[in-house]
Design a protein around this motif. Sequence first.
Motif, PDB file in Angstrom:
ATOM      1  N   GLY A 165      47.485  55.620  45.008  1.00  0.00           N
ATOM      2  CA  GLY A 165      47.633  54.884  46.206  1.00  0.00           C
ATOM      3  C   GLY A 165      48.920  55.145  46.850  1.00  0.00           C
ATOM      4  N   ASN A 166      48.685  54.505  48.049  1.00  0.00           N
ATOM      5  CA  ASN A 166      50.062  54.793  48.802  1.00  0.00           C
ATOM      6  C   ASN A 166      51.041  53.504  48.472  1.00  0.00           C
ATOM      7  OD1 ASN A 166      52.277  54.714  50.600  1.00  0.00           O
ATOM      8  ND2 ASN A 166      50.855  55.295  52.356  1.00  0.00           N
ATOM      9  N   GLU A 171      46.388  48.656  48.807  1.00  0.00           N
ATOM     10  CA  GLU A 171      45.466  48.068  49.230  1.00  0.00           C
ATOM     11  C   GLU A 171      45.043  47.403  47.824  1.00  0.00           C
ATOM     12  OE1 GLU A 171      42.677  50.579  50.737  1.00  0.00           O
ATOM     13  OE2 GLU A 171      43.957  51.297  52.609  1.00  0.00           O
ATOM     14  N   LYS A 172      44.170  46.142  47.967  1.00  0.00           N
ATOM     15  CA  LYS A 172      43.775  45.440  46.871  1.00  0.00           C
ATOM     16  C   LYS A 172      42.703  46.374  46.227  1.00  0.00           C
ATOM     17  CE  LYS A 172      44.444  40.830  48.412  1.00  0.00           C
ATOM     18  NZ  LYS A 172      43.817  39.362  48.755  1.00  0.00           N
ATOM     19  N   GLU A 173      42.925  46.550  44.823  1.00  0.00           N
ATOM     20  CA  GLU A 173      42.117  47.447  43.854  1.00  0.00           C
ATOM     21  C   GLU A 173      41.654  46.995  42.618  1.00  0.00           C
ATOM     22  OE1 GLU A 173      43.096  51.936  45.345  1.00  0.00           O
ATOM     23  OE2 GLU A 173      44.571  51.093  44.122  1.00  0.00           O
ATOM     24  N   PRO A 174      40.717  47.165  42.048  1.00  0.00           N
ATOM     25  CA  PRO A 174      40.633  46.798  40.681  1.00  0.00           C
ATOM     26  C   PRO A 174      41.702  46.996  39.808  1.00  0.00           C
ATOM     27  CG  PRO A 174      38.650  48.113  41.262  1.00  0.00           C
ATOM     28  CD  PRO A 174      39.821  48.273  42.335  1.00  0.00           C
ATOM     29  N   HIS A 176      42.792  48.494  37.268  1.00  0.00           N
ATOM     30  CA  HIS A 176      42.591  49.592  36.150  1.00  0.00           C
ATOM     31  C   HIS A 176      43.372  50.779  36.933  1.00  0.00           C
ATOM     32  CE1 HIS A 176      40.036  52.875  34.627  1.00  0.00           C
ATOM     33  NE2 HIS A 176      40.670  52.518  33.471  1.00  0.00           N
ATOM     34  N   ARG A 177      44.138  51.687  36.119  1.00  0.00           N
ATOM     35  CA  ARG A 177      44.874  52.937  36.567  1.00  0.00           C
ATOM     36  C   ARG A 177      44.575  53.794  35.235  1.00  0.00           C
ATOM     37  NH1 ARG A 177      45.001  51.040  40.899  1.00  0.00           N
ATOM     38  NH2 ARG A 177      46.786  50.400  42.186  1.00  0.00           N
ATOM     39  N   GLN A 178      44.647  55.219  35.821  1.00  0.00           N
ATOM     40  CA  GLN A 178      44.652  56.031  35.001  1.00  0.00           C
ATOM     41  C   GLN A 178      45.784  57.339  35.355  1.00  0.00           C
ATOM     42  OE1 GLN A 178      40.552  57.861  34.886  1.00  0.00           O
ATOM     43  NE2 GLN A 178      40.162  56.898  32.858  1.00  0.00           N
ATOM     44  N   ALA A 212      47.795  45.774  41.112  1.00  0.00           N
ATOM     45  CA  ALA A 212      46.673  46.318  41.959  1.00  0.00           C
ATOM     46  C   ALA A 212      45.750  45.274  42.614  1.00  0.00           C
ATOM     47  CB  ALA A 212      45.992  47.466  41.187  1.00  0.00           C
ATOM     48  N   PRO A 213      45.096  44.299  42.043  1.00  0.00           N
ATOM     49  CA  PRO A 213      44.160  43.432  42.430  1.00  0.00           C
ATOM     50  C   PRO A 213      44.870  42.620  43.600  1.00  0.00           C
ATOM     51  CG  PRO A 213      44.164  43.181  40.266  1.00  0.00           C
ATOM     52  CD  PRO A 213      45.539  43.902  40.622  1.00  0.00           C
ATOM     53  N   HIS A 214      46.173  42.349  43.757  1.00  0.00           N
ATOM     54  CA  HIS A 214      46.789  41.630  44.830  1.00  0.00           C
ATOM     55  C   HIS A 214      47.465  42.409  46.098  1.00  0.00           C
ATOM     56  CE1 HIS A 214      46.592  38.722  41.570  1.00  0.00           C
ATOM     57  NE2 HIS A 214      47.122  39.617  40.698  1.00  0.00           N
TER      58      HIS A 214
END
Length: 286
Positions: A165-166, A171-174, A176-178, A212-214
């Motif tokens: 992401g930037n 942006e709001k996302e689930p 989870h990161r890899q 991420a969710p926020h």
Amino acid sequence: MLEVTRKLVDLLDLAPIGDDHFQGDSEDLGFPHVFGGQVLGQALMAASRTVEDRLCHSLHAYFLRPGNHSMPIDYEVQRVRDGGTFSVRRVIARQDGKEILTGSMSFQAEEQGFEHQLDMPAAPNPDTLKSEQELGELLSDQAPEQMRDMLTRDRPIEIRPVNPGNPFKPEKEPPHRQNWFRAQGPLPDDPVLHRCLLTYASDFTFLGTSLAPHGRSFLSRNMQVASLDHAIWFHRDFRMDDWLLYDKDSPSASGGRGFNRGNFFTRDGQLVASTTQEALIRERRR
């Protein structure tokens, strides 16, 4: 070994300053304070120097104060117990006489036993992804001038994010990161060094999972973020100069704290280490 990687290996090579006391230098990565992974990696190296023929299988540490990257760090190791199979060490890291980290590490003699593990999650091949450094160069024109060196600097640990992401426009996302991780260039065949390097790297990109969710990142205005604690379990041998997938999720955030979990997998699917961390993710109110 590349020069930038050699500097990191030297950073983890602590100097003895007395019985079970060691000292390590600090590095400036462009953060306001010492990178937590550096203190964790050096603490594990200090404890490992007091144990023979046993490798660390678990580490639990608390960050007590922010470290100053212009000062060295002193590490005191306390020999809690040496049993027939396990050894336990307590480590206290200090700067200017004040504790900045305290932790416990357990070491185990090699042993055979039952085997099972979670399946490796799906992830794209690291060869198809851009590195953090390449992504930082693409974003550098959006960054304040004082941050551009941090985004584009040479890194001893190459990180290739999946779905990056930037951080300037999150942006709001689930939750989870890899990321794929590996050290730049070949490393010596020292399992202690590989564990200390994974410990160092495991703090990168971790707390951001709970943001991420926020729709926030560590660069967002009015955010105060910091690692509060960190735990690692080493399951199997691995090499940090080969790709490892760091798969992370955040089951919960509450009370200004975000909880994060992670697993490291080799390219052929072996689960080699697991991590947890609780982080301060406080939004300051105007």
